[in-house]
Design a protein around this motif. Structure first.
Motif, mmCIF file in Angstrom:
data_model
loop_
_atom_site.group_PDB
_atom_site.id
_atom_site.type_symbol
_atom_site.label_atom_id
_atom_site.label_comp_id
_atom_site.label_asym_id
_atom_site.label_seq_id
_atom_site.Cartn_x
_atom_site.Cartn_y
_atom_site.Cartn_z
ATOM 1 N N MET A 38 0.811 -1.184 0.072
ATOM 2 C CA MET A 38 0.171 0.086 -0.162
ATOM 3 C C MET A 38 0.948 1.424 -0.098
ATOM 4 S SD MET A 38 -3.278 -0.773 2.354
ATOM 5 C CE MET A 38 -4.163 0.613 2.081
ATOM 6 N N LEU A 39 1.884 1.327 0.892
ATOM 7 C CA LEU A 39 2.774 2.592 0.929
ATOM 8 C C LEU A 39 4.127 2.009 0.313
ATOM 9 C CD1 LEU A 39 1.957 4.139 4.125
ATOM 10 C CD2 LEU A 39 1.056 4.864 2.070
ATOM 11 N N SER A 40 4.643 2.794 -0.296
ATOM 12 C CA SER A 40 6.339 2.672 -0.581
ATOM 13 C C SER A 40 7.092 2.503 0.642
ATOM 14 C CB SER A 40 7.008 3.625 -1.439
ATOM 15 O OG SER A 40 7.170 4.631 -0.764
ATOM 16 N N SER A 41 8.460 1.813 0.659
ATOM 17 C CA SER A 41 9.286 1.714 1.740
ATOM 18 C C SER A 41 9.564 3.306 2.443
ATOM 19 C CB SER A 41 10.375 1.001 1.794
ATOM 20 O OG SER A 41 11.118 1.545 0.757
ATOM 21 N N GLN A 42 9.675 4.206 1.507
ATOM 22 C CA GLN A 42 10.012 5.537 1.739
ATOM 23 C C GLN A 42 8.782 6.093 2.385
ATOM 24 O OE1 GLN A 42 11.163 8.036 -1.313
ATOM 25 N NE2 GLN A 42 11.460 9.599 -0.078
ATOM 26 N N GLU A 43 7.608 5.964 1.996
ATOM 27 C CA GLU A 43 6.433 6.617 2.640
ATOM 28 C C GLU A 43 6.298 6.054 4.062
ATOM 29 O OE1 GLU A 43 3.532 7.443 -1.282
ATOM 30 O OE2 GLU A 43 3.784 5.202 -0.480
ATOM 31 N N LEU A 44 6.325 4.702 4.180
ATOM 32 C CA LEU A 44 6.180 3.976 5.341
ATOM 33 C C LEU A 44 7.140 4.623 6.419
ATOM 34 C CD1 LEU A 44 4.745 1.870 7.109
ATOM 35 C CD2 LEU A 44 6.277 0.288 6.238
ATOM 36 N N ASP A 45 8.501 4.793 5.979
ATOM 37 C CA ASP A 45 9.445 5.388 6.847
ATOM 38 C C ASP A 45 9.052 6.892 7.214
ATOM 39 O OD1 ASP A 45 11.306 3.208 6.772
ATOM 40 O OD2 ASP A 45 12.550 4.101 5.099
ATOM 41 N N THR A 46 8.632 7.511 6.349
ATOM 42 C CA THR A 46 7.929 8.914 6.632
ATOM 43 C C THR A 46 6.942 8.821 7.704
ATOM 44 O OG1 THR A 46 8.690 9.678 4.386
ATOM 45 C CG2 THR A 46 6.931 11.085 5.661
ATOM 46 N N LEU A 47 6.244 8.032 7.350
ATOM 47 C CA LEU A 47 4.701 7.794 8.454
ATOM 48 C C LEU A 47 5.365 7.384 9.786
ATOM 49 C CD1 LEU A 47 1.662 7.674 9.225
ATOM 50 C CD2 LEU A 47 1.947 5.371 8.300
ATOM 51 N N LEU A 48 6.139 6.378 9.989
ATOM 52 C CA LEU A 48 6.665 5.816 11.322
ATOM 53 C C LEU A 48 7.551 6.926 11.953
ATOM 54 C CD1 LEU A 48 7.664 2.283 10.105
ATOM 55 C CD2 LEU A 48 5.758 2.912 11.444
ATOM 56 N N ASN A 49 8.064 7.854 11.200
ATOM 57 C CA ASN A 49 9.138 8.881 11.830
ATOM 58 C C ASN A 49 8.114 9.934 12.314
ATOM 59 O OD1 ASN A 49 11.440 7.951 11.394
ATOM 60 N ND2 ASN A 49 11.685 8.861 9.384
ATOM 61 N N LEU A 50 6.905 10.117 11.722
ATOM 62 C CA LEU A 50 5.738 11.004 12.237
ATOM 63 C C LEU A 50 5.072 10.483 13.303
ATOM 64 C CD1 LEU A 50 4.055 12.247 8.963
ATOM 65 C CD2 LEU A 50 5.390 13.661 10.548
ATOM 66 N N LEU A 51 4.819 9.320 13.412
ATOM 67 C CA LEU A 51 4.186 8.647 14.437
ATOM 68 C C LEU A 51 5.154 8.617 15.818
ATOM 69 C CD1 LEU A 51 2.701 5.637 12.924
ATOM 70 C CD2 LEU A 51 1.522 7.534 13.573
ATOM 71 N N LYS A 52 6.403 8.963 15.867
ATOM 72 C CA LYS A 52 7.287 8.899 16.816
ATOM 73 C C LYS A 52 7.697 10.224 17.516
ATOM 74 C CE LYS A 52 10.429 5.049 14.950
ATOM 75 N NZ LYS A 52 11.800 4.976 14.211
ATOM 76 N N GLU A 53 6.957 11.313 16.789
ATOM 77 C CA GLU A 53 7.266 12.639 17.222
ATOM 78 C C GLU A 53 6.195 12.882 18.407
ATOM 79 O OE1 GLU A 53 9.290 14.933 16.232
ATOM 80 O OE2 GLU A 53 9.616 14.337 14.189
ATOM 81 N N CYS A 54 6.750 12.435 19.503
ATOM 82 C CA CYS A 54 5.900 12.580 20.897
ATOM 83 C C CYS A 54 6.082 13.584 21.671
ATOM 84 C CB CYS A 54 6.217 11.259 21.830
ATOM 85 S SG CYS A 54 7.964 11.328 22.320
ATOM 86 N N ASN A 55 7.213 14.622 21.262
ATOM 87 C CA ASN A 55 7.456 16.040 21.784
ATOM 88 C C ASN A 55 6.988 17.117 21.108
ATOM 89 O OD1 ASN A 55 9.004 14.872 24.113
ATOM 90 N ND2 ASN A 55 10.553 14.388 22.811
ATOM 91 N N LYS A 56 6.323 16.917 19.989
ATOM 92 C CA LYS A 56 5.976 18.178 19.143
ATOM 93 C C LYS A 56 4.364 18.343 19.514
ATOM 94 C CE LYS A 56 9.079 18.138 15.272
ATOM 95 N NZ LYS A 56 9.161 17.896 13.919
ATOM 96 N N PRO A 57 3.744 19.458 19.290
ATOM 97 C CA PRO A 57 2.285 19.402 19.520
ATOM 98 C C PRO A 57 1.675 18.713 18.325
ATOM 99 C CG PRO A 57 3.285 21.720 19.545
ATOM 100 C CD PRO A 57 4.253 20.576 19.271
ATOM 101 N N PHE A 58 0.290 18.130 18.578
ATOM 102 C CA PHE A 58 -0.399 17.243 17.710
ATOM 103 C C PHE A 58 -0.762 18.066 16.535
ATOM 104 C CE2 PHE A 58 -1.781 15.015 21.474
ATOM 105 C CZ PHE A 58 -1.651 13.757 20.986
ATOM 106 N N GLU A 59 -0.933 19.438 16.510
ATOM 107 C CA GLU A 59 -1.258 20.267 15.424
ATOM 108 C C GLU A 59 -0.029 20.320 14.394
ATOM 109 O OE1 GLU A 59 -2.615 23.996 16.468
ATOM 110 O OE2 GLU A 59 -0.749 24.560 17.478
ATOM 111 N N SER A 60 1.278 20.162 14.913
ATOM 112 C CA SER A 60 2.565 20.410 14.305
ATOM 113 C C SER A 60 2.948 18.949 13.636
ATOM 114 C CB SER A 60 3.918 20.571 15.322
ATOM 115 O OG SER A 60 4.999 20.734 14.872
ATOM 116 N N ILE A 61 2.475 17.985 14.373
ATOM 117 C CA ILE A 61 2.588 16.719 13.660
ATOM 118 C C ILE A 61 1.563 16.480 12.277
ATOM 119 C CG2 ILE A 61 2.476 14.009 13.991
ATOM 120 C CD1 ILE A 61 3.276 14.488 16.874
ATOM 121 N N ALA A 62 0.684 16.966 12.599
ATOM 122 C CA ALA A 62 -0.499 16.900 11.646
ATOM 123 C C ALA A 62 -0.271 17.728 10.214
ATOM 124 C CB ALA A 62 -2.145 17.456 12.082
#
Length: 162
Positions: free
Chosen positions: A1-25
């Motif tokens: 469904m996603l390319s490996s690069q897209e999946l990496d991008t998504l997983l990196n976004l999901l790890k962003e626990c110190n940024k505000p939710f709106e910034s992650i969005a």
């Protein structure tokens, strides 16, 4: 469904626990065009259902699922079923409280908080009251577009190893 690069991008976004939710969005919207957001949302659902994410990653994932469709009515939001299922099944009371916000009242202060801030401000001992989830299911069933039975069967795409 996603390319490996897209999946990496998504997983990196999901790890962003110190940024505000709106910034992650906002980072999510810069990374994935509108035409790809439903597909990415489906991948987030798979990661959530298969318990492949940490607590903080799960909260970011659920927030993204909410934020993608925040301007639509609850019945037409495609990811309502996973939210309802998780509210019923999760043993994590903080996660349940987080999800109930999306169902009962749109979160006002949440977008400005980081995952860490949210976790620090909510206790595992607070047991949130669960509303009648069947009402939400009926609303979603009546408002959601009809999907062909084979498409709705829940069979995931598979890639054969060679």
């Amino acid at each position: 469904m996603l390319s490996s690069q897209e999946l990496d991008t998504l997983l990196n976004l999901l790890k962003e626990c110190n940024k505000p939710f709106e910034s992650i969005a906002q980072s999510f919207y810069r990374s994935f065009p509108k035409s790809e957001q439903f597909k990415v949302g489906c991948v987030i659902c798979m990661l959530l259902q298969d318990d492949l994410l940490t607590q903080t990653q799960r909260l970011v994932g659920f927030y993204l699922l909410y934020d993608i469709y925040k301007n639509e009515t609850l019945p037409t939001t495609p990811f309502v079923p996973i939210v309802l299922e998780t509210v019923e099944r999760t043993g994590d009371l903080v996660e349940r409280k987080f999800l109930l916000q999306f169902l009962t009242s749109p979160p006002k202060e949440l977008p400005k908080q980081s995952v860490r801030d949210f976790l620090a401000s909510h206790s595992q001992s607070e047991v949130p009251a669960i509303p009648d989830l069947d009402t939400f299911r009926r609303m979603h069933h009546e408002g959601a577009p009809q999907v062909h039975q084979t498409a709705a069967s829940g069979i995931r795409p598979v890639i054969r190893d060679r």
